[in-house]
Scaffold this active site. Sequence first.
Site, PDB file in Angstrom:
ATOM      1  N   GLY A  28       0.828  -1.194   0.000  1.00 39.81           N
ATOM      2  CA  GLY A  28       0.000   0.000   0.000  1.00 39.81           C
ATOM      3  C   GLY A  28       0.865   1.247   0.000  1.00 39.81           C
ATOM      4  N   CYS A  29       0.293   2.364  -0.416  1.00 36.67           N
ATOM      5  CA  CYS A  29       1.089   3.596  -0.511  1.00 36.67           C
ATOM      6  C   CYS A  29       1.505   4.104   0.866  1.00 36.67           C
ATOM      7  CB  CYS A  29       0.319   4.667  -1.288  1.00 36.67           C
ATOM      8  SG  CYS A  29      -1.360   4.975  -0.717  1.00 36.67           S
ATOM      9  N   TYR A  30       0.557   4.198   1.804  1.00 37.56           N
ATOM     10  CA  TYR A  30       0.926   4.641   3.153  1.00 37.56           C
ATOM     11  C   TYR A  30       1.900   3.668   3.831  1.00 37.56           C
ATOM     12  CZ  TYR A  30      -2.997   8.026   3.070  1.00 37.56           C
ATOM     13  OH  TYR A  30      -3.857   9.053   2.771  1.00 37.56           O
TER      14      TYR A  30
ATOM     15  N   THR B 141       4.074   1.846   2.479  1.00 40.38           N
ATOM     16  CA  THR B 141       5.386   1.978   1.855  1.00 40.38           C
ATOM     17  C   THR B 141       6.224   3.020   2.585  1.00 40.38           C
ATOM     18  OG1 THR B 141       4.647   1.260  -0.328  1.00 40.38           O
ATOM     19  CG2 THR B 141       6.592   2.669  -0.253  1.00 40.38           C
TER      20      THR B 141
ATOM     21  N   MET C  68       2.704  12.310  -1.628  1.00 43.25           N
ATOM     22  CA  MET C  68       2.403  11.758  -0.308  1.00 43.25           C
ATOM     23  C   MET C  68       3.524  12.101   0.662  1.00 43.25           C
ATOM     24  SD  MET C  68       1.661   7.770   0.670  1.00 43.25           S
ATOM     25  CE  MET C  68      -0.097   7.953   0.340  1.00 43.25           C
TER      26      MET C  68
END
Length: 308
Positions: free
Chosen positions: A114-116, A118, A204
């Site tokens: 997932g992006c968060y 990561t 992000m």
Amino acid sequence: MAATVFVDGAAGTTGLEIVERLAPRPEFELLVLEGDRRKDAAARAHALNAADFAILCLPDDAAREAVALIQPDSGTRVIDASTAFRTAPGWTYGFPELVGRDQVATAARVSNPGCYPTGFLALVAPLVRAGLLPADWPYTVNAVSGYSGGGKALIERFEDDGDIAWRGYGLAMGHKHLGEMRVHGGLRHDPVFSPAVIAAHRGMAVEVPLPLSAMSGAADAAALRAELAGFYAGSPVVMVADADPAELLLRASAAGSDRLMLHVFASPDGAQVRLFALLDNLGKGASGAAIQSLNLMAGLQEGAGLRL
């Protein structure tokens, strides 16, 4: 001979970007389903079993259904971008810097991070693994993302309502990324996670604040930075800043990038540290990570086709 790739869910945000990136690369041949055939179960099953690689850009349940359509003897290797398999047995976590490039290169089933997570794991996992941060600390994560990470519905909401500047969510706790953060971070507790979306299409920032003076056994800021720098030495994707600026910025006009930049900020007395990760939620946080794993699985240079 070019490896065949089928992107199931190619009409979504992540899928569109993966197709756009792979289309000009001679190492790969895209298998494409046109029009209504994208939703035809028989056509999808045929493509999933005919491809050398299948990249799933689908909701969790649809991803599970797609994996079930793949015959054991098809030889199709899978990269799944949903949350369905990120802590599942038999799946390799697609963060080669953390799990090892050889593990990803030889895997038959890879779950895209997932992006968060990561950003969080890039900061915390190596430090916990090295014993420089405690595994039993109740970590907190403060993060903001561009609205493209929420898919078509959230993109339309932000672009139709130009007055939204910040959207906090996950306020009831229990976010679906928590297990991924705990398991792959080697932690005993789920972190307290505070995600938000801002009025920028992509980008992000993930912050992990550390009250070092209250953390038994925690190393100082210099040791934390040195460990991160050594851990990611030679990586074409992850960079560790050796000097930190007075401010960090996310620009709404920023172009796509697959880089992940890490920062360690310390108070003058060393009692507090703020770990920061800056990345593109559609780059290393999604499509870029999938392509990085695909490169390794196909025996290519890890950074081929990445925006570095």
